[in-house]
Design a protein around this motif. Structure first.
Motif, PDB file in Angstrom:
ATOM      1  N   TYR A  50      -0.855 -15.639 -12.488  1.00  0.00           N
ATOM      2  CA  TYR A  50      -1.001 -14.211 -12.233  1.00  0.00           C
ATOM      3  C   TYR A  50      -1.690 -13.973 -10.886  1.00  0.00           C
ATOM      4  CZ  TYR A  50      -1.977  -9.282 -13.066  1.00  0.00           C
ATOM      5  OH  TYR A  50      -2.039  -7.926 -12.953  1.00  0.00           O
ATOM      6  N   CYS A  51      -2.767 -14.681 -10.621  1.00  0.00           N
ATOM      7  CA  CYS A  51      -3.454 -14.553  -9.336  1.00  0.00           C
ATOM      8  C   CYS A  51      -2.519 -14.960  -8.196  1.00  0.00           C
ATOM      9  CB  CYS A  51      -4.726 -15.393  -9.304  1.00  0.00           C
ATOM     10  SG  CYS A  51      -6.052 -14.725 -10.336  1.00  0.00           S
ATOM     11  N   GLY A  52      -1.727 -15.991  -8.412  1.00  0.00           N
ATOM     12  CA  GLY A  52      -0.764 -16.418  -7.399  1.00  0.00           C
ATOM     13  C   GLY A  52       0.230 -15.319  -7.058  1.00  0.00           C
ATOM     14  N   TYR A  53       0.654 -14.558  -8.065  1.00  0.00           N
ATOM     15  CA  TYR A  53       1.580 -13.442  -7.827  1.00  0.00           C
ATOM     16  C   TYR A  53       0.917 -12.386  -6.943  1.00  0.00           C
ATOM     17  CZ  TYR A  53       3.659 -15.328 -12.147  1.00  0.00           C
ATOM     18  OH  TYR A  53       4.184 -16.129 -13.109  1.00  0.00           O
ATOM     19  N   ILE A  54      -0.323 -12.077  -7.262  1.00  0.00           N
ATOM     20  CA  ILE A  54      -1.038 -11.064  -6.485  1.00  0.00           C
ATOM     21  C   ILE A  54      -1.328 -11.569  -5.076  1.00  0.00           C
ATOM     22  CG2 ILE A  54      -3.173  -9.712  -6.314  1.00  0.00           C
ATOM     23  CD1 ILE A  54      -3.105  -9.541  -9.406  1.00  0.00           C
ATOM     24  N   HIS A  67      -4.888 -13.134   1.566  1.00  0.00           N
ATOM     25  CA  HIS A  67      -5.574 -13.318   0.277  1.00  0.00           C
ATOM     26  C   HIS A  67      -6.751 -14.278   0.406  1.00  0.00           C
ATOM     27  CE1 HIS A  67      -3.259 -17.088  -0.224  1.00  0.00           C
ATOM     28  NE2 HIS A  67      -4.175 -17.396  -1.118  1.00  0.00           N
ATOM     29  N   ILE A  68      -6.660 -15.235   1.300  1.00  0.00           N
ATOM     30  CA  ILE A  68      -7.763 -16.180   1.498  1.00  0.00           C
ATOM     31  C   ILE A  68      -8.953 -15.461   2.143  1.00  0.00           C
ATOM     32  CG2 ILE A  68      -8.495 -18.274   2.716  1.00  0.00           C
ATOM     33  CD1 ILE A  68      -5.537 -19.236   2.366  1.00  0.00           C
ATOM     34  N   LYS A  69      -8.660 -14.560   3.075  1.00  0.00           N
ATOM     35  CA  LYS A  69      -9.731 -13.776   3.701  1.00  0.00           C
ATOM     36  C   LYS A  69     -10.434 -12.899   2.667  1.00  0.00           C
ATOM     37  CE  LYS A  69      -7.311 -13.543   8.107  1.00  0.00           C
ATOM     38  NZ  LYS A  69      -6.533 -12.677   9.005  1.00  0.00           N
ATOM     39  N   LEU A  70      -9.683 -12.411   1.690  1.00  0.00           N
ATOM     40  CA  LEU A  70     -10.253 -11.541   0.656  1.00  0.00           C
ATOM     41  C   LEU A  70     -11.032 -12.316  -0.403  1.00  0.00           C
ATOM     42  CD1 LEU A  70      -7.259  -9.126   0.025  1.00  0.00           C
ATOM     43  CD2 LEU A  70      -9.501  -8.462   0.886  1.00  0.00           C
ATOM     44  N   PHE A  71     -10.460 -13.430  -0.871  1.00  0.00           N
ATOM     45  CA  PHE A  71     -11.003 -14.112  -2.052  1.00  0.00           C
ATOM     46  C   PHE A  71     -11.541 -15.511  -1.788  1.00  0.00           C
ATOM     47  CE2 PHE A  71      -7.392 -11.411  -3.492  1.00  0.00           C
ATOM     48  CZ  PHE A  71      -8.127 -10.453  -4.168  1.00  0.00           C
ATOM     49  N   GLY A  72     -11.307 -16.059  -0.597  1.00  0.00           N
ATOM     50  CA  GLY A  72     -11.695 -17.448  -0.349  1.00  0.00           C
ATOM     51  C   GLY A  72     -10.908 -18.367  -1.259  1.00  0.00           C
ATOM     52  N   ASP A  73     -11.573 -19.316  -1.866  1.00  0.00           N
ATOM     53  CA  ASP A  73     -10.911 -20.255  -2.782  1.00  0.00           C
ATOM     54  C   ASP A  73     -10.906 -19.773  -4.231  1.00  0.00           C
ATOM     55  OD1 ASP A  73     -10.400 -22.033  -0.714  1.00  0.00           O
ATOM     56  OD2 ASP A  73     -12.279 -23.133  -1.002  1.00  0.00           O
ATOM     57  N   SER A  74     -11.480 -18.602  -4.468  1.00  0.00           N
ATOM     58  CA  SER A  74     -11.594 -18.079  -5.833  1.00  0.00           C
ATOM     59  C   SER A  74     -10.230 -17.689  -6.396  1.00  0.00           C
ATOM     60  CB  SER A  74     -12.520 -16.860  -5.836  1.00  0.00           C
ATOM     61  OG  SER A  74     -12.592 -16.296  -7.126  1.00  0.00           O
ATOM     62  N   VAL A  75     -10.008 -18.080  -7.633  1.00  0.00           N
ATOM     63  CA  VAL A  75      -8.807 -17.669  -8.373  1.00  0.00           C
ATOM     64  C   VAL A  75      -9.320 -16.941  -9.618  1.00  0.00           C
ATOM     65  CG1 VAL A  75      -6.674 -18.447  -9.464  1.00  0.00           C
ATOM     66  CG2 VAL A  75      -7.574 -19.684  -7.481  1.00  0.00           C
ATOM     67  N   ASN A  76      -9.768 -15.707  -9.398  1.00  0.00           N
ATOM     68  CA  ASN A  76     -10.423 -14.909 -10.426  1.00  0.00           C
ATOM     69  C   ASN A  76      -9.553 -13.705 -10.758  1.00  0.00           C
ATOM     70  OD1 ASN A  76     -12.106 -12.656 -11.425  1.00  0.00           O
ATOM     71  ND2 ASN A  76     -13.789 -14.109 -11.178  1.00  0.00           N
ATOM     72  N   ARG A  78     -10.022 -11.096 -12.563  1.00  0.00           N
ATOM     73  CA  ARG A  78     -10.673  -9.781 -12.496  1.00  0.00           C
ATOM     74  C   ARG A  78     -10.692  -9.264 -11.057  1.00  0.00           C
ATOM     75  NH1 ARG A  78     -15.431 -10.710 -14.997  1.00  0.00           N
ATOM     76  NH2 ARG A  78     -14.521 -10.180 -16.981  1.00  0.00           N
ATOM     77  N   LYS A  79     -11.080 -10.125 -10.118  1.00  0.00           N
ATOM     78  CA  LYS A  79     -11.155  -9.721  -8.710  1.00  0.00           C
ATOM     79  C   LYS A  79      -9.771  -9.429  -8.128  1.00  0.00           C
ATOM     80  CE  LYS A  79     -15.331 -12.391  -7.788  1.00  0.00           C
ATOM     81  NZ  LYS A  79     -15.897 -13.544  -7.059  1.00  0.00           N
ATOM     82  N   THR A  80      -8.817 -10.297  -8.406  1.00  0.00           N
ATOM     83  CA  THR A  80      -7.478 -10.093  -7.832  1.00  0.00           C
ATOM     84  C   THR A  80      -6.821  -8.845  -8.409  1.00  0.00           C
ATOM     85  OG1 THR A  80      -6.500 -11.637  -9.424  1.00  0.00           O
ATOM     86  CG2 THR A  80      -7.050 -12.514  -7.268  1.00  0.00           C
ATOM     87  N   THR A  81      -7.010  -8.601  -9.701  1.00  0.00           N
ATOM     88  CA  THR A  81      -6.447  -7.412 -10.330  1.00  0.00           C
ATOM     89  C   THR A  81      -7.096  -6.152  -9.762  1.00  0.00           C
ATOM     90  OG1 THR A  81      -5.960  -8.640 -12.348  1.00  0.00           O
ATOM     91  CG2 THR A  81      -6.029  -6.256 -12.539  1.00  0.00           C
ATOM     92  N   GLU A  89      -2.813   1.983  -6.167  1.00  0.00           N
ATOM     93  CA  GLU A  89      -3.273   3.371  -6.278  1.00  0.00           C
ATOM     94  C   GLU A  89      -3.292   4.059  -4.916  1.00  0.00           C
ATOM     95  OE1 GLU A  89      -7.002   3.264  -8.399  1.00  0.00           O
ATOM     96  OE2 GLU A  89      -6.031   2.446 -10.186  1.00  0.00           O
ATOM     97  N   ALA A  90      -3.748   3.369  -3.872  1.00  0.00           N
ATOM     98  CA  ALA A  90      -3.794   3.969  -2.535  1.00  0.00           C
ATOM     99  C   ALA A  90      -2.387   4.243  -2.010  1.00  0.00           C
ATOM    100  CB  ALA A  90      -4.555   3.049  -1.579  1.00  0.00           C
ATOM    101  N   ILE A  91      -1.472   3.315  -2.235  1.00  0.00           N
ATOM    102  CA  ILE A  91      -0.092   3.518  -1.783  1.00  0.00           C
ATOM    103  C   ILE A  91       0.556   4.650  -2.573  1.00  0.00           C
ATOM    104  CG2 ILE A  91       2.217   2.475  -1.757  1.00  0.00           C
ATOM    105  CD1 ILE A  91       0.892  -0.124  -0.823  1.00  0.00           C
ATOM    106  N   LYS A  92       0.308   4.700  -3.867  1.00  0.00           N
ATOM    107  CA  LYS A  92       0.871   5.777  -4.693  1.00  0.00           C
ATOM    108  C   LYS A  92       0.360   7.135  -4.210  1.00  0.00           C
ATOM    109  CE  LYS A  92       1.420   5.218  -9.126  1.00  0.00           C
ATOM    110  NZ  LYS A  92       1.185   5.087 -10.580  1.00  0.00           N
ATOM    111  N   LYS A  93      -0.930   7.237  -3.909  1.00  0.00           N
ATOM    112  CA  LYS A  93      -1.500   8.495  -3.423  1.00  0.00           C
ATOM    113  C   LYS A  93      -0.868   8.887  -2.090  1.00  0.00           C
ATOM    114  CE  LYS A  93      -5.734  10.837  -2.257  1.00  0.00           C
ATOM    115  NZ  LYS A  93      -6.901  10.726  -1.459  1.00  0.00           N
TER     116      LYS A  93
END
Length: 109
Positions: A50-54, A67-76, A78-81, A89-93
């Protein structure tokens, strides 16, 4: 639209034709990838998939490695979602605002 997460600011203009195509392509690719996860029962593997998809979705929109700049090596999950929802939400708005402006323009002609 602009979002900031983990000190990184990401900008995306959905009103730009090329960006809209990238966004639509990224959503389609994500749907195809999700289908490949059906039947996986290991929770850790589900999180990784799931994280890989995001991660892929983010990289398609903002460039490879974002994604590496955002999360580093973390595959979390909660954070990715959280970031995925912020983007959607921003694109929809922004899309709703654009559609409203477009209707006003068309009606004024």
């Amino acid at each position: 639209m602009t979002i900031t997460y983990n000190g990184l600011t990401l900008e995306y203009d959905i009103c730009e034709a090329a960006n809209l195509r990238k966004y639509n392509d990224a959503l389609k690719e994500m749907e195809r990838m999700k289908a490949s996860a059906i039947g996986i029962s290991d929770p850790a593997e589900i999180i990784e998939k799931y994280c890989g998809y995001i991660f892929r979705f983010i990289d398609v929109l903002y460039g490879e490695g974002t994604h590496i700049k955002l999360f580093g090596d973390s595959v979390n999950i909660r954070k990715t979602t959280e970031v995925y929802r912020m983007i959607i939400e921003a694109i929809k708005k922004e899309s709703e605002e654009f559609n409203s402006d477009l209707k006003s323009f068309v009606n004024s002609i």
